[in-house]
Scaffold this motif. Structure first.
Motif, PDB file in Angstrom:
ATOM      1  N   ARG A  83      -2.909 -11.213   3.765  1.00 26.78           N
ATOM      2  CA  ARG A  83      -3.052 -10.612   2.641  1.00 26.78           C
ATOM      3  C   ARG A  83      -2.496  -9.100   2.670  1.00 26.78           C
ATOM      4  O   ARG A  83      -2.354  -8.679   3.831  1.00 26.78           O
ATOM      5  CB  ARG A  83      -4.365 -10.890   2.260  1.00 26.78           C
ATOM      6  N   VAL A  84      -2.194  -8.487   1.675  1.00 23.33           N
ATOM      7  CA  VAL A  84      -2.097  -6.997   1.474  1.00 23.33           C
ATOM      8  C   VAL A  84      -3.216  -6.207   1.527  1.00 23.33           C
ATOM      9  O   VAL A  84      -4.116  -6.610   0.364  1.00 23.33           O
ATOM     10  CB  VAL A  84      -0.964  -6.901   0.452  1.00 23.33           C
ATOM     11  N   SER A  86      -5.325  -3.257   0.335  1.00 27.09           N
ATOM     12  CA  SER A  86      -5.308  -2.383  -0.793  1.00 27.09           C
ATOM     13  C   SER A  86      -5.099  -0.787  -0.397  1.00 27.09           C
ATOM     14  O   SER A  86      -5.663  -0.375   0.748  1.00 27.09           O
ATOM     15  CB  SER A  86      -6.404  -2.348  -1.632  1.00 27.09           C
ATOM     16  N   PRO A  92      -1.537  -3.018  -3.507  1.00 26.99           N
ATOM     17  CA  PRO A  92      -0.149  -2.426  -3.515  1.00 26.99           C
ATOM     18  C   PRO A  92       0.314  -2.327  -4.984  1.00 26.99           C
ATOM     19  O   PRO A  92       0.061  -2.750  -5.799  1.00 26.99           O
ATOM     20  CB  PRO A  92       0.521  -3.385  -2.520  1.00 26.99           C
ATOM     21  N   LEU A  94       3.555  -1.979  -7.465  1.00 26.06           N
ATOM     22  CA  LEU A  94       4.907  -3.078  -8.003  1.00 26.06           C
ATOM     23  C   LEU A  94       6.170  -2.482  -7.229  1.00 26.06           C
ATOM     24  O   LEU A  94       6.664  -3.502  -6.624  1.00 26.06           O
ATOM     25  CB  LEU A  94       5.050  -2.867  -9.404  1.00 26.06           C
ATOM     26  N   GLN A  96       6.053  -1.073  -4.175  1.00 27.15           N
ATOM     27  CA  GLN A  96       5.877  -1.697  -2.896  1.00 27.15           C
ATOM     28  C   GLN A  96       6.085  -3.156  -2.594  1.00 27.15           C
ATOM     29  O   GLN A  96       6.543  -3.576  -1.646  1.00 27.15           O
ATOM     30  CB  GLN A  96       4.353  -1.360  -2.309  1.00 27.15           C
ATOM     31  N   LEU A  97       5.424  -4.061  -3.448  1.00 26.35           N
ATOM     32  CA  LEU A  97       5.738  -5.408  -3.526  1.00 26.35           C
ATOM     33  C   LEU A  97       7.377  -5.789  -3.384  1.00 26.35           C
ATOM     34  O   LEU A  97       7.751  -6.615  -2.772  1.00 26.35           O
ATOM     35  CB  LEU A  97       4.897  -6.119  -4.388  1.00 26.35           C
ATOM     36  N   LEU A 100       8.969  -5.083  -0.337  1.00 27.15           N
ATOM     37  CA  LEU A 100       8.712  -6.162   0.721  1.00 27.15           C
ATOM     38  C   LEU A 100       9.752  -7.411   0.166  1.00 27.15           C
ATOM     39  O   LEU A 100      10.270  -7.914   1.271  1.00 27.15           O
ATOM     40  CB  LEU A 100       7.256  -6.532   0.448  1.00 27.15           C
ATOM     41  N   ARG A 101       9.713  -7.672  -0.978  1.00 31.04           N
ATOM     42  CA  ARG A 101      10.504  -8.702  -1.570  1.00 31.04           C
ATOM     43  C   ARG A 101      11.940  -8.708  -1.304  1.00 31.04           C
ATOM     44  O   ARG A 101      12.650  -9.444  -0.716  1.00 31.04           O
ATOM     45  CB  ARG A 101      10.399  -8.905  -2.967  1.00 31.04           C
ATOM     46  N   VAL A 168       4.163 -13.185  -2.325  1.00 29.22           N
ATOM     47  CA  VAL A 168       4.802 -11.976  -3.443  1.00 29.22           C
ATOM     48  C   VAL A 168       5.216 -12.341  -4.570  1.00 29.22           C
ATOM     49  O   VAL A 168       5.054 -11.597  -5.526  1.00 29.22           O
ATOM     50  CB  VAL A 168       5.981 -11.379  -2.389  1.00 29.22           C
ATOM     51  N   GLN A 171       2.165 -12.362  -6.687  1.00 30.01           N
ATOM     52  CA  GLN A 171       1.705 -11.100  -7.188  1.00 30.01           C
ATOM     53  C   GLN A 171       2.743 -10.313  -8.134  1.00 30.01           C
ATOM     54  O   GLN A 171       2.232  -9.609  -8.892  1.00 30.01           O
ATOM     55  CB  GLN A 171       1.867 -10.032  -5.604  1.00 30.01           C
ATOM     56  N   LEU A 172       3.954 -10.941  -8.385  1.00 29.98           N
ATOM     57  CA  LEU A 172       4.975 -10.187  -9.107  1.00 29.98           C
ATOM     58  C   LEU A 172       5.172 -11.203 -10.426  1.00 29.98           C
ATOM     59  O   LEU A 172       5.867 -10.914 -11.248  1.00 29.98           O
ATOM     60  CB  LEU A 172       6.145 -10.070  -8.356  1.00 29.98           C
TER      61      LEU A 172
END
Length: 233
Positions: A83-84, A86, A92, A94, A96-97, A100-101, A168, A171-172
């Motif tokens: 998990r990421v 907070s 996190p 957008l 930052q995600l 990572l993507r 990810v 999350q997006l």
């Protein structure tokens, strides 16, 4: 272990502090944590807050509990769930995600080009076709988009990458739906085809041809363009 202030995420902050203590070796594998009352005094919180923090760590596989005995560090103290954490301001974000993507999906594309099977390529093309057919049904198009990138991650044949890509992607999801809506508006205004279609097709072609360099380049180009469409570039 320092006392903490009382933000809304107090239990998760206590859980993270305990996780850090375990990682630093303050509590070894198999060690029993202090009693709830002791931890409550250490952090200056109520026992239910401590109980919630322990439950979070138990859910992640960091701790195990024994009825009537307490909480113990598990055999996998690093946890079994990714998990990421907070950020202080609630991340996190957008950006930052998406950062990572970029890292994960370019690596997946490169490995997929080396390891893909015919079934993997078929799954990618099926998802690509679904995106094109459902382009005006934004939730369906976003779901097909996720399936497309999931297929690429699976073609890398490393479950660690698949799990991280799926996390990810979820999350997006909302951002992906907005991107599809924005693309539809642009298409309606200028009549141009969706750029993402060509980007996705180029990515599949590079993977199908078994060219890892071209696959990484295609993934990099697509993600760069996607970031621009989301206003992140």
């Amino acid at each position: 272990m320092d006392r903490l202030s009382r933000p809304a995420t107090l239990a998760s902050r206590i859980a993270q502090t305990l996780r850090d203590d375990i990682a630093a070796g303050r509590f070894a594998t198999g060690a029993r944590l202090p009693a709830e009352a002791t931890l409550a005094g250490t952090f200056d919180v109520s026992r239910p807050i401590v109980r919630e923090a322990i439950a979070l760590l138990k859910a992640d596989g960091v701790l195990v509990t024994r009825k009537g005995s307490g909480a113990y560090v598990s055999e996998t103290p690093g946890g079994q769930v990714w998990r990421v954490a907070s950020a202080p301001e609630g991340g996190p974000t957008l950006a930052q995600l998406f950062e990572l993507r970029r890292v994960v999906e370019t690596a997946c594309a490169e490995m997929a080009a080396l390891r893909r099977t015919d079934a993997d390529i078929a799954a990618m093309r099926q998802a690509l076709d679904a995106m094109q057919r459902q382009a005006d049904d934004f939730p369906s198009a976003a779901a097909a988009d996720i399936a497309f990138h999931h297929a690429i991650a699976q073609a890398a044949h490393n479950p660690c990458f698949t799990g991280l890509t799926d996390f990810v992607s979820q999350q997006l999801l909302a951002a992906r739906q907005r991107a599809w809506e924005n693309t539809a508006r642009l298409r309606d205004s200028d009549g141009q085809p969706r750029a993402a279609d060509a980007e996705h097709a180029a990515l599949v072609d590079a993977i199908a041809q078994g060219d890892p360099i071209a696959a990484r380049a295609a993934a990099t180009a697509h993600l760069g363009a996607s970031a621009a469409r989301m206003g992140l570039a």
